[in-house]
Write an enzyme that holds these catalytic residues in place. Structure first.
Site, PDB file in Angstrom:
ATOM      1  N   SER A  91       0.814  -1.220   0.000  1.00 43.33           N
ATOM      2  CA  SER A  91       0.000   0.000   0.000  1.00 43.33           C
ATOM      3  C   SER A  91       0.842   1.262   0.000  1.00 43.33           C
ATOM      4  CB  SER A  91      -0.902   0.000   1.239  1.00 43.33           C
ATOM      5  OG  SER A  91      -1.526   1.247   1.427  1.00 43.33           O
ATOM      6  N   GLU A 129       0.139   3.712   1.658  1.00 40.99           N
ATOM      7  CA  GLU A 129       0.134   4.220   3.032  1.00 40.99           C
ATOM      8  C   GLU A 129       1.471   3.959   3.722  1.00 40.99           C
ATOM      9  OE1 GLU A 129      -2.109   5.887   5.001  1.00 40.99           O
ATOM     10  OE2 GLU A 129      -3.437   6.204   3.284  1.00 40.99           O
ATOM     11  N   TYR A 172      -2.168   0.163  10.352  1.00 40.32           N
ATOM     12  CA  TYR A 172      -2.379  -0.488   9.054  1.00 40.32           C
ATOM     13  C   TYR A 172      -1.120  -0.385   8.201  1.00 40.32           C
ATOM     14  CZ  TYR A 172      -3.869  -0.908   4.180  1.00 40.32           C
ATOM     15  OH  TYR A 172      -3.957  -1.253   2.854  1.00 40.32           O
TER      16      TYR A 172
END
Length: 337
Positions: free
Chosen positions: A131, A133, A155
């Site tokens: 990801s 992120e 996460y």
């Protein structure tokens, strides 16, 4: 013989689009689903409604990334050519409230799956859904495969662990294992709590008189948004390469939440300023302000580049949500897109 693939997270947005892609390519597809009291799976229902697909080649198995023994048995039974690990607790804000669970599924779950492959003693090609992120507090703009990571949520930390685990198993055991560092990718099948879908669904509901207000957090956050249906093609292409590698999958453009509101509400002829409230409860303890990916490597090596740009994507989602709501009111079958 048809290739066989295992997909974790098969009931999610990406999983459902990947199922369609692989069935179209003649694969035998095995999806892992968690046992729940409800068997309603709207995204897979969209797939099941397609009469042009060989649905007899789709097989669903109960399982969980928390159950290592079950993963070993499934991998041994299926003997897959390819494994796509898409499963995760993928909501960033929720990961702050459910940090331990997020890490167990998203990080340790990846290790359990990799260990299952190693225990069975086969060499399937492995895809890990990484990801954007992971970049978090970004160290350079745009972000590339060489940009240092600085995760800003449980996460993102869990995804970073899974990313490096995939690299480690590639280097340690010769596994054809690749990471797709996917930037935000959306569609009409996106979960309703994710900000783009939350916005497009609210715009459609407000237009139809079914909702009055919309609460959001940081309107200044900027993301690189693409179309999930196109991004699963990049996943598949990674596993068709002679050598495994890691790739950024992105559009190379960034847009703010405000811009998303402009497009979504504009598509139904409304001014979002009349309906949107900024609510502090939606703010994250640590914010990611800007993400924008450089997909040059994916274009050069995979021959992949995005086709659907931001405005067209948001308008596509608003139209789909408007149709969904109209179909619900009329009693017509839903999730046909």
């Amino acid at each position: 013989m048809a290739k066989k693939a295992i997909i974790t997270g098969v009931t999610g947005q990406d999983g459902s689009y990947l199922v369609e892609l692989l069935l179209e390519k003649g694969y035998e597809v095995h999806g892992i689903v968690r046992r729940q009291s409800s068997t309603i799976r709207p995204r897979l229902d969209a797939v099941m409604g397609r009469t042009d697909l060989p649905l007899d080649r789709l097989h669903l198995h109960y399982g969980d990334l928390g159950d290592g023994g079950g993963l070993v048995r499934l991998v041994s039974k299926v003997q897959p050519d390819e494994v796509y690990n898409l499963a995760a607790q993928s909501h960033v804000r929720v990961s702050f409230d459910a940090a331990e669970y997020t890490v167990d599924v998203t990080a340790t779950g990846c290790i359990r799956l990799l260990e299952a492959i190693r225990d069975v003693g086969i060499q399937p090609r492995f895809y890990q859904a990484s990801s954007s992120e992971m970049y978090g507090l970004v160290q350079e703009i745009p972000q590339t495969e060489r940009t240092p990571f600085h995760p800003r949520s449980p996460y993102a930390c869990a995804k970073l662990f899974a990313y490096w685990a995939t690299v480690n198993y590639r280097e340690s055991y010769g596994l054809h294992a690749s990471n797709g560092i996917l930037f935000n990718h959306e569609s009409p099948r996106r979960g309703e709590t994710f900000v783009t879908r939350k916005i497009t669904l609210a715009a459609a509901r407000i237009k139809l008189g079914q909702q009055k207000r919309l609460g959001l957090g940081n309107l200044e956050a900027k993301r690189d948004w693409g179309y999930a249906k196109e991004y699963v093609e990049a996943m598949w292409r990674m596993l068709q390469q002679a050598e495994p590698d890691d790739y950024v999958v992105a559009t190379g453009e960034t847009h703010s939440i405000r811009e998303c509101l402009d497009v979504a509400f504009g598509a139904v002829g409304l001014n979002w300023h009349d309906y949107v409230d900024v609510d502090p409860k939606y703010y994250r303890p640590a914010e990611v302000d800007l993400l924008i990916g450089d997909p040059a490597k994916a274009k050069q090596k995979l021959g992949w580049e995005p086709q659907t740009r931001f405005k067209a994507l948001i308008e596509l989602m608003v139209e789909a949500d408007s149709r969904l709501l109209r179909d619900q009111l009329s009693g017509k079958p839903i999730w046909s897109y």
